[in-house]
Scaffold this motif. Structure first.
Motif, PDB file in Angstrom:
ATOM      1  N   GLU A 524     -51.793  16.456  13.265  1.00  0.00           N
ATOM      2  CA  GLU A 524     -52.042  17.299  12.099  1.00  0.00           C
ATOM      3  C   GLU A 524     -51.576  18.728  12.365  1.00  0.00           C
ATOM      4  OE1 GLU A 524     -55.890  17.399   9.422  1.00  0.00           O
ATOM      5  OE2 GLU A 524     -56.233  18.554  11.264  1.00  0.00           O
ATOM      6  N   TYR A 528     -48.490  20.845  10.396  1.00  0.00           N
ATOM      7  CA  TYR A 528     -48.698  22.136   9.729  1.00  0.00           C
ATOM      8  C   TYR A 528     -47.805  23.209  10.353  1.00  0.00           C
ATOM      9  CZ  TYR A 528     -52.474  21.200   6.425  1.00  0.00           C
ATOM     10  OH  TYR A 528     -53.201  20.775   5.335  1.00  0.00           O
ATOM     11  N   SER A 542     -54.427  23.662   0.732  1.00  0.00           N
ATOM     12  CA  SER A 542     -54.882  22.393   1.310  1.00  0.00           C
ATOM     13  C   SER A 542     -56.329  22.109   0.927  1.00  0.00           C
ATOM     14  CB  SER A 542     -54.766  22.407   2.833  1.00  0.00           C
ATOM     15  OG  SER A 542     -53.444  22.671   3.249  1.00  0.00           O
ATOM     16  N   LEU A 549     -58.817  22.274  10.565  1.00  0.00           N
ATOM     17  CA  LEU A 549     -57.859  22.791   9.590  1.00  0.00           C
ATOM     18  C   LEU A 549     -57.979  24.306   9.413  1.00  0.00           C
ATOM     19  CD1 LEU A 549     -58.054  20.054   6.803  1.00  0.00           C
ATOM     20  CD2 LEU A 549     -56.035  20.634   8.143  1.00  0.00           C
TER      21      LEU A 549
END
Length: 579
Positions: A524, A528, A542, A549
């Motif tokens: 992930e 990004y 997002s 995140l």
């Protein structure tokens, strides 16, 4: 059967656009040829009717020379009739497929334009099974309209032609009523009229339920087919849950509707067939019974008897068009009803006003003002006001499940029709949405990668580089391959494919709805970082629940329930606030 004037009006609205379209020259030419051949066929039957006189008189007179001559005449008429029949079928099929192609493209365009297909689904699919209406109902409408229209024209021309013949052949019928002599001219014509009118009325009364039953049968068949497709599409999940028995019960329940309604059609058609079969059997002998007294009294010869019987049968057959075609007419009326309902539903969906006003962005990438996002039922879902996102900024939206985060992205993307407020962004900005489960079409992999753009939009080297960058180098060797990619690729691979699609299309605004949920945290972070390196000017918004995140974004917005803190605002729907 539906009332005739509304049915005719619906048929005109469905049919006329094709004959006024860019294909009107070919369409009208083919239609004219089919009509001309139908008239030629009626003319051939008139010639055969006249031929009956000479042929059967030759038999009665035992005139061998005349008999041989009439056989040659018959061969000439039959040869012409065969040519007419062959080319009428051929040209009729040509017209059917061209008309069907045009109407299918028209419905596909209307259904897919302006997200009408999505709006219909949000409304609960008021026009059930659009796939069936576009595929099956269009084909049935076109073929039945031509069949019924040409058949009705042939019946009308036959009626006029043979009525004149029958009127001249029948002569007056003398009756004695209450001591007065009454002469009825053309009595055979009136006998055919009364016989056929009675048959048509009875057929309508007996067969009327078939319209509703055929309408329901098409819907139940489509529902059953859609559920079968869903089982095929979700086979893995069903297998993991050992859901085979549950699906069998559900599909059996669906098919029970097909089964039950079909038995209703069988019963209705049996009642109608009892009548029509008897009616047609009697029709074959009825004209000879009516005209026999004149023959046995010596008023006419065998040739005139056969000609009269043939003319009577043609007049009666033309009058009985609705009796013999009732099942086809019932199916046709049901199809017309389904297509007009589909058109109304699409028109209503297209005419609905946009829920959120669009405004030109002023400096930033996105600004949300006075948004009141609601559910399809009208219930409040969330309120968003005074949120501005700068160009190139990376923003994470968090909040409890069910708070409406995905719905907010749909509103920003411009497809959510429920609510009010203003969404301002630059009109020239390209926007790309990456949902949790990406759409990966079946077919060639390069087409799936570049969707919705054609594969030729991007060079093969660009496609291979994008797949390599997102960790799918093996797929770069399979770009020409056709496969069931939604089943061939894991969800994680599909999400990586969506990132490769984003690299190729280089949008100005990216909306990621849990777009990395199937990937590990390291993958992930890599993806990004890839977006930041390859698309540094892109604005990224997002949705996600992972705490990992947060450092991948510049700012976090959180959907807060308004009951806490109550002092800020009275209780109500959630609102978007900076975390």
């Amino acid at each position: 059967m539906r009332k005739l004037p509304p049915l005719i009006g619906d048929v005109r609205r469905l049919a006329l656009p094709y004959f006024r379209s860019e294909e009107r020259a070919v369409a009208l030419g083919l239609l004219g040829a089919v009509v001309a051949l139908e008239l030629a066929w009626v003319y051939a039957t008139v010639l055969l009717n006249e031929w009956n006189v000479a042929f059967y008189n030759a038999i009665q007179d035992k005139d061998l020379a005349a008999f041989r001559t009439q056989l040659l005449v018959f061969c000439a008429i039959a040869a012409g009739a065969i040519v007419v029949a062959v080319y009428q079928i051929y040209l009729k099929q040509w017209l059917v497929i061209r008309w069907r192609r045009w109407l299918t493209q028209r419905y596909l365009g209307a259904w897919l334009a302006d997200d009408v297909h999505y709006r219909l689904r949000l409304k609960g699919d008021v026009a059930d099974n659009p796939d069936q209406r576009i595929s099956e109902d269009v084909e049935l409408f076109v073929s039945r309209t031509i069949s019924v229209g040409v058949g009705l024209l042939g019946a009308t021309v036959s009626l006029v032609s043979f009525s004149v013949i029958l009127w001249g052949l029948s002569g007056p019928l003398a009756l004695s009523l209450f001591g007065h002599e009454v002469s009825i001219p053309g009595y055979l014509f009136f006998a055919a009229l009364i016989y056929s009118a009675a048959g048509t009325l009875l057929a309508h009364v007996i067969g009327r339920p078939l319209v509703r039953l055929n309408f329901e049968q098409q819907r139940y068949e489509a529902d059953f087919r859609v559920d079968l497709v869903r089982v095929r599409e979700h086979g893995e999940q069903i297998a993991l849950l050992a859901g085979g028995p549950a699906e069998e019960r559900r599909l059996s329940d669906r098919f029970a509707r097909v089964w039950g309604n079909f038995f209703g059609i069988m019963r209705a058609q049996k009642r109608l067939t009892w009548f029509t079969a008897g009616y047609n059997q009697i029709s074959s002998i009825f004209p000879y019974v009516v005209v026999a007294p004149r023959y046995f009294s010596g008023g006419i010869q065998l040739g005139q008897l056969m000609q009269t019987g043939s003319a009577f049968g043609s007049v009666q057959g033309a009058f009985s068009f609705f009796v013999s075609s009732y099942v086809e007419l019932a199916e046709w009326a049901a199809v017309v009803q389904r297509l007009t309902g589909f058109e109304r539903a699409m028109a209503a969906a297209r005419a609905s006003e946009p829920a959120f006003a669009a405004a030109a962005g002023a400096g930033g990438a996105l600004a949300l003002s006075g948004l009141d996002v609601r559910l399809p039922s009208g219930a409040a879902l969330m309120e968003v006001d005074g949120v501005s996102i700068a160009a190139g900024e990376r923003v994470l939206i968090t909040g409890p499940s069910g708070a409406g985060k995905s719905t907010l992205l749909r509103a920003i993307a411009g497809i959510w029709p429920h609510g009010s407020g203003e969404i301002a962004r630059h009109s020239h900005h390209r926007l790309l949405v990456m949902p949790q489960k990406p759409y990966v079409p079946v077919g060639r992999l390069d087409a799936a990668l570049t969707y919705p753009e054609p594969a030729r939009t991007f060079a093969r080297g660009e496609q291979e580089a994008a797949l390599g960058a997102v960790g799918l180098p093996d797929l770069a060797l399979r770009l020409d391959e056709e496969a069931q990619w939604p089943h061939e690729l894991s969800l994680g691979e599909q999400q990586r494919l969506a990132f490769a699609r984003a690299l190729l299309q280089a949008p100005d605004v990216l909306l990621l709805d849990e777009a990395t949920s199937a990937l590990d945290e390291m993958a992930e972070a890599d993806l990004y970082a890839l977006l930041k390196a390859r698309l540094p000017e892109a604005t990224v918004i997002s949705i996600g629940h992972r705490s990992t995140l947060v450092p991948l974004h510049d700012r976090v917005l959180h959907l807060h329930g308004l009951e806490a803190p109550r002092s800020l605002r009275p209780a109500g729907p959630p609102m978007l606030q900076s975390a």
